[in-house]
Enzyme design. Structure first.
Site, PDB file in Angstrom:
ATOM      1  N   HIS A 290      40.955  53.129  28.819  1.00 28.74           N
ATOM      2  CA  HIS A 290      40.593  52.067  29.759  1.00 28.74           C
ATOM      3  C   HIS A 290      39.087  51.850  29.664  1.00 28.74           C
ATOM      4  O   HIS A 290      38.313  52.770  29.917  1.00 28.74           O
ATOM      5  CB  HIS A 290      40.992  52.487  31.174  1.00 28.74           C
ATOM      6  CG  HIS A 290      40.716  51.441  32.202  1.00 28.74           C
ATOM      7  ND1 HIS A 290      41.467  50.290  32.309  1.00 28.74           N
ATOM      8  CD2 HIS A 290      39.759  51.344  33.153  1.00 28.74           C
ATOM      9  CE1 HIS A 290      40.989  49.553  33.296  1.00 28.74           C
ATOM     10  NE2 HIS A 290      39.953  50.160  33.820  1.00 28.74           N
ATOM     11  N   ASP A 292      36.213  49.542  31.181  1.00 25.32           N
ATOM     12  CA  ASP A 292      35.814  48.499  32.118  1.00 25.32           C
ATOM     13  C   ASP A 292      34.856  47.554  31.409  1.00 25.32           C
ATOM     14  O   ASP A 292      33.842  47.997  30.859  1.00 25.32           O
ATOM     15  CB  ASP A 292      35.186  49.127  33.361  1.00 25.32           C
ATOM     16  CG  ASP A 292      36.240  49.827  34.219  1.00 25.32           C
ATOM     17  OD1 ASP A 292      37.335  49.274  34.354  1.00 25.32           O
ATOM     18  OD2 ASP A 292      35.973  50.938  34.723  1.00 25.32           O
ATOM     19  N   ASP A 402      44.285  49.149  36.643  1.00 27.67           N
ATOM     20  CA  ASP A 402      43.171  49.585  37.490  1.00 27.67           C
ATOM     21  C   ASP A 402      42.721  48.532  38.492  1.00 27.67           C
ATOM     22  O   ASP A 402      41.606  48.606  38.994  1.00 27.67           O
ATOM     23  CB  ASP A 402      41.996  49.982  36.579  1.00 27.67           C
ATOM     24  CG  ASP A 402      40.881  50.677  37.341  1.00 27.67           C
ATOM     25  OD1 ASP A 402      41.194  51.382  38.323  1.00 27.67           O
ATOM     26  OD2 ASP A 402      39.702  50.515  36.987  1.00 27.67           O
ATOM     27  N   HIS A 607      37.867  43.191  36.724  1.00 26.71           N
ATOM     28  CA  HIS A 607      38.173  43.855  37.997  1.00 26.71           C
ATOM     29  C   HIS A 607      37.073  44.743  38.597  1.00 26.71           C
ATOM     30  O   HIS A 607      37.327  45.428  39.586  1.00 26.71           O
ATOM     31  CB  HIS A 607      39.500  44.615  37.915  1.00 26.71           C
ATOM     32  CG  HIS A 607      39.496  45.768  36.953  1.00 26.71           C
ATOM     33  ND1 HIS A 607      40.156  45.732  35.749  1.00 26.71           N
ATOM     34  CD2 HIS A 607      38.932  46.992  37.020  1.00 26.71           C
ATOM     35  CE1 HIS A 607      40.001  46.889  35.127  1.00 26.71           C
ATOM     36  NE2 HIS A 607      39.257  47.671  35.875  1.00 26.71           N
TER      37      HIS A 607
HETATM   38 ZN   LIG Z   1      38.801  49.695  35.518  1.00 27.52          ZN
END
Ligand SMILES: [Zn+2]
Length: 1077
Positions: A290, A292, A402, A607
């Protein structure tokens, strides 16, 4: 079975090996076979110490992991504040550096040139280049990135050779690009604290070492056996089998004699190969990382995070033919494509082999609540089209592990984008209620269903440990319904991804009695099995609300405002450009520029950006992107209007100045506008309506202007407002004659709350903030009339908020307008405070209604159950409404998302003041508008939905030459007030076609006729990816195109235009009736 399950060897006390001199290789004296007593705790701890990284490394197995070491032959570096390409970096002047030096400050980049020379005596050995630093490193070799090295991600080795041959090069030059930030940025004191601008990053190791693979394998064996022994528990005999095997391995193993290792490994293999029964749960392990797209580091650093993480995955794939890796976010692929073409080519190969697996289908993993319906569609449209173009396939599952909650409209949007499967896990973060399923059907507001899976281990960054496997099985809420679940392994959030060790752990657990079966799998394989097992699955209807992070609807108000405004700008540019194209064959639809701007907007919906949970550097980037969209959007709009309206806009000599008014919404509007700034006008309000001020109404439809005496009615209300106490905006509804606000209450009441969450500052507003409410009552400037009458009336006042903030408000009432606007300016200088505005209403209802993407939903106004009160702070888009039969009040807004409704009070959340991860969050000037709209009847019949659009999409007055102005012209109209024509754009794949998107907004089953004055030759239903639907060809009838809607249904149409029928002047239209329906 040929051998005992757990071979028991001769007993040896703990001192047997460490004690006196031993006669190696001499035959041991025969001993009687006698079982030893085993104390569970000492046996466990003995194994622990044998593999400990901390204790007894002088004599234990761990201490033997690495053999000889050899420092780098030379080490030099150069430092830069910019993130520069390799080619530029290697041309710089490098100065000597050494291990132990530190580099910085934060966000700088240090390039190291490392000369290595492997000693010839290391022939046959596995040789690693070991690099340890608290910054994130990338190794470059022969001008290509080859390995990401991040201590926090347990990656410190670049493997030079698995067995050094004489023919291999022994000397080489590597470059290491060291980012002066950690995996999670550089928070000062805690992870989510604002970054420390002055952090230094130390190089602690840069050397060649011999890696003892046989020691490593034994360590992994022992670690798993130890975990099984500890975690399966004393009630489980398997725990003891694992423990005694591990103990025996320690007995057998002489750390100084590798020839003793195979026997120990055989003991482990024997227990790992004891199989499960048929009923055992199967875990589908998929590599994942993951990343970001921006969070505690800026966007630019994410580009490098992707490269570091993914190059590591590619290296692992080369040595582990079974490894699969699920990778989301088209934007990140696009970054790597343009910045690391060599790496991208390798990734493309592994995608083709089905091992590097694009998932999600969206441009970024966006916030699941705040983007508009059209933005959500574009996330998929941009994402899926990218995956199709680059890899020849679209994604079959939506992937959003997430994000802070999931809109009830998402199932329909997924289905419209070729997706029937959804994976997330975030609802495991719920503070109050435990979500009752891990595998279920999720049904949206229109009835669309998608198969949804939450990995029961409640994480997307597993490490392949026994504990996680057991948790996955134990936690699974759908035991007995499904027997398969997902397990995403790899370091995440800041990147990192899987490691060799994770894979090696899971290899041992593939089918071992007492543990779930673990297979390296793919999302497709998992979902295919779940689909087969789905007959027993339950259904969850409506939104997946996250009972946490509810402050993210409000934090970083400028980002929220940028998002709403830029969604509007791109909508308007598309409508105007598509119409310009339809009417002029010479107009160039700005295809690539619109794609670029949409991608900027979609990126900012990531997000941790749109929710406002990012550092200041990210906020600055985001606001710059919004400024870019505003600037470019204004240019594009100007070009489209020029083309659309042609020489109407050119003031001619002798002609009087006039104003053309463009309406980008699909209904007729009559509104008061200000022509301030237009040549020849002093700013006095004018009434824009198809019959009054000349208006080019692009899309008039059903929504009737109010009766002509409306303005008088309202101005009597205005005087009522004026004589009340300043906060008591008391008004009643024409023809209804009832109050909206209960006696003794004040509407437009500001309230300030203490806002100190437990940890996640920018994210969370906690339930207890409600206990700290303080009404704002300090008047700085009393109510004073600014515009006394005519078409517009307004009054303004100022308040002191908290210690040092101020609020100035202009309350505006326009003739013909059914809502009262509050144009608000705030100088915000608070710390850990939450500002809301409240409207106590004379309305009783157990539910309030909130606008979401392409529709609305209801949430309770009471706190009966834990599920009800956990929603003390919720989100909405342009409006929320509290209605009883026959009457209600709506609150509209132009850039807010946080809201709540408790009993009879509607609140709009205005501003927060968190200090982490951005200490400057929301400080400074804010401008926003909200409006209150009392109405008769239902909010649907009263036009609340249309009014909220009107507030958000102002009319565009443009100067024109009055002599040339035609009567109102309209391109589209829809026969039903329940249906909103949301989008008009050029089709992605055929420049001669247009896509229009409509949705049913009332929650009703309805037939609507779409009429258009454009020369439509063919109309076909298409999905959200603009692929024609089989049998979707629609007849063009006299009344228009007949469209059937069920509640909240979104329909998209491809309209092919007749090219020979284009024309360039508006006034021609009126003379060519054959072009109309
Ligand atoms: Zn995230």
């Amino acid at each position: 079975e040929g051998r005992p399950a757990v071979p028991q060897g001769p007993a040896q006390g703990p001192g047997a090996r460490g004690g006196g001199p031993r006669m190696r290789r001499a035959a041991p004296p025969p001993q009687p076979k006698m079982a030893a007593l085993k104390h569970r705790r000492t046996a466990l701890e003995r194994v622990e110490k044998f593999i400990s990284e901390v204790y007894f490394t002088d004599c234990n197995l761990r201490g033997r992991l690495f053999g000889d070491r050899c420092p780098a032959a030379s080490l030099s570096c150069f430092q830069t504040p910019r993130r520069i390409p390799y080619d530029e970096a290697v041309r710089q002047e490098f100065t000597p550096a050494k291990v132990g030096d530190s580099f910085g400050p934060t966000w700088e980049t240090c390039w190291f040139k490392v000369e290595l020379s492997i000693p010839p005596t290391w022939a046959g050995r596995e040789v690693h280049f070991v690099w340890e630093s608290d910054g994130e490193g990338m190794v470059w070799r022969d001008a290509q990135p080859v390995q990401g090295l991040t201590k926090e991600g347990e990656k410190t080795s670049y493997i030079l050779t698995s067995s050094l041959k004489e023919t291999e090069p022994h000397s080489m030059t590597l470059y290491v690009e060291l980012a002066c930030n950690g995996l999670f940025g550089a928070g000062k004191g805690s992870m989510i604290a604002p970054p420390d601008p002055d952090r230094r990053f130390t190089l602690t190791k840069a050397e060649l070492v011999i890696f003892n693979r046989d020691v490593y394998e034994l360590l992994v064996d022992l670690e798993i056996l130890l975990d099984m022994a500890q975690l399966l528990g004393e009630e489980n005999q398997r725990s003891f089998q694992a423990l005694y095997t591990a103990n025996q391995m320690v007995n057998v193993c002489d750390v100084s004699d590798p020839s003793t290792f195979p026997a120990a490994r055989d003991l482990a293999a024997a227990i790992f190969s004891q199989r499960n029964g048929e009923s055992q749960h199967t875990i589908h392990a998929v590599g994942h990382c993951h990343i970001d797209s921006a969070w505690l580091w800026p966007y630019e650093e994410t580009i490098r995070k992707c490269a570091r993480s993914w190059v590591t995955v590619v290296r692992l794939m080369e040595c582990n033919p079974e490894l699969t890796f699920a990778c989301s976010q088209a934007q990140q692929f696009e970054w790597v494509r343009s910045w690391y073409p060599g790496l991208y080519a390798q990734i493309q190969d592994f995608v083709a082999k089905g091992r590097f697996i694009p998932v999600g289908g969206t441009w970024v993993e966006m916030d699941g609540n705040l983007p508009s319906g059209e933005s959500m569609v574009r996330q998929f449209l941009q994402g899926q089209r990218f995956f199709q173009e680059q890899f020849g396939q679209i994604c079959s599952e939506f992937w959003l592990p997430d994000t802070f909650g999931y809109s009830a409209q998402l199932p329909q949007l997924m289905r419209g984008c070729g997706i029937r499967r959804f994976l997330t896990q975030k609802l495991s973060w719920n503070l109050v209620n435990t979500f009752p399923h891990h595998t279920f059907f999720w049904e949206g507001i229109d009835g669309s269903r998608v198969l949804t899976h939450f990995p029961p281990g409640n994480s997307y960054e597993m490490h392949g440990r026994v504990e996680e496997m057991l948790k996955t099985v134990k936690n699974n809420k759908d035991k007995g319904r499904v027997n398969h679940s997902a397990f995403l392994f790899g370091f995440g959030d800041g990147g990192g991804g899987p490691t060799q060790k994770m894979l090696d752990r899971m290899k041992r657990m593939s089918d071992t009695d007492g543990l779930p079966r673990v297979q390296i799998s793919t999302p497709d394989r998992l979902f295919s099995v779940l689909e087969k097992e789905s007959s027993q699955l339950c259904t969850w209807v409506g939104e997946l609300f996250l009972e946490l992070h509810n402050g993210t609807y409000t934090t970083q108000a400028q980002i929220k405002k940028g998002n709403r405004e830029c969604e509007r700008i791109l909508h308007d540019v598309e409508v105007l450009s598509a119409l310009a194209l339809a009417r002029s064959s010479t107009f160039q639809y700005p295809t690539s520029e619109l794609q670029r701007l949409w991608r900027l907007l979609l990126l900012n919906q990531f997000h941790d950006v749109l929710p406002g949970s990012c550092i200041q550097l990210v906020v600055e980037d985001a606001l710059r992107y919004y400024a870019e969209i505003r600037g470019a959007g204004a240019r594009l709009q100007e070009e489209a209007v020029q083309s659309l309206c042609g020489d109407l806009l050119q003031p001619r000599v002798g002609s009087t100045e006039s104003t053309l008014v463009l309406n980008t919404l699909p209904w007729e509007r009559t509104e008061v506008i200000s022509r301030t700034g237009l040549p020849g006008f002093d700013g006095a309000p004018d009434l824009a309506s198809p019959g009054g001020l000349r208006e080019v109404c692009l899309s008039p439809s059903y929504w009737k202007p109010r009766s002509s005496n409306r303005s008088r009615v309202f101005f009597s209300l205005y005087s009522l407002l004026h004589c009340q106490f300043f906060l008591r905006c008391c008004f009643s509804v024409p023809l209804c004659s009832r109050e909206s606000v209960p006696e003794g209450c004040y509407a437009n009441q500001f309230a300030l709350f203490d806002d100190v969450p437990l940890y996640w500052d920018a994210w969370d507003v906690m339930d207890y903030h409600l206990e700290t409410r303080k009404p704002v009552t300090t008047l700085l400037k009393p109510l004073e009339i600014s515009l006394a009458g005519g078409l517009r009336g307004s009054a303004s006042f100022s308040l002191q908020i908290g210690k040092s903030s101020t609020l100035t408000q202009e309350i505006i009432l326009d003739a013909t307008c059914p809502y009262l606007r509050f144009l608000t300016q705030v100088e915000w200088k608070e710390a850990h405070k939450f500002l809301k505005v409240e409207f106590p209403l004379l309305v009783r209802s157990t539910n309030a209604t909130y606008e979401i993407q392409f529709g609305h939903l209801q949430r309770p106004t009471h706190w009966n159950t834990s599920w009800d009160w956990a929603r003390f702070e919720v989100w909405a888009h342009k409006w929320l409404d509290l209605s009883e039969h026959g009457f209600g009040v709506a609150l509209l807004n132009d850039c807010k998302y946080g809201a709540s409704a408790h009993r009879n009070v509607l609140s709009l959340s205005l501003l927060r003041a968190p200090k982490s991860p951005d200490a400057t969050a929301d400080m400074g000037h804010h401008q926003f508008t909200y409006a209150v709209m009392p109405h008769r009847g239902s909010f649907q019949d009263a036009g609340v939905i249309q009014c909220a659009y009107n507030l958000n999409f102002p009319l565009h007055p443009v100067p024109a030459s009055s002599a040339q102005c035609p009567e109102a012209w309209s391109s589209f109209s829809v026969s039903s007030p329940a249906v909103v024509l949301e989008t008009v754009k050029q089709a992605e794949d055929s420049p001669g076609a247009m896509v229009v998107r409509l949705y049913e907004a009332h929650g009703s089953t309805v037939v609507a006729w779409l009429r258009t004055s454009l020369p439509v030759q063919e109309a076909t239903l298409c999905d959200l990816l603009e692929r024609p639907v089989a049998g979707g060809c629609l007849p063009l009838e006299q009344r228009g195109i007949r469209l059937s809607f069920t509640p909240f249904r979104v329909l998209s149409l491809l309209l092919v235009l007749r090219r020979d029928a284009t024309f360039s002047h508006l006034d021609n239209l009126e003379e060519r009736p054959e072009l109309k329906w």
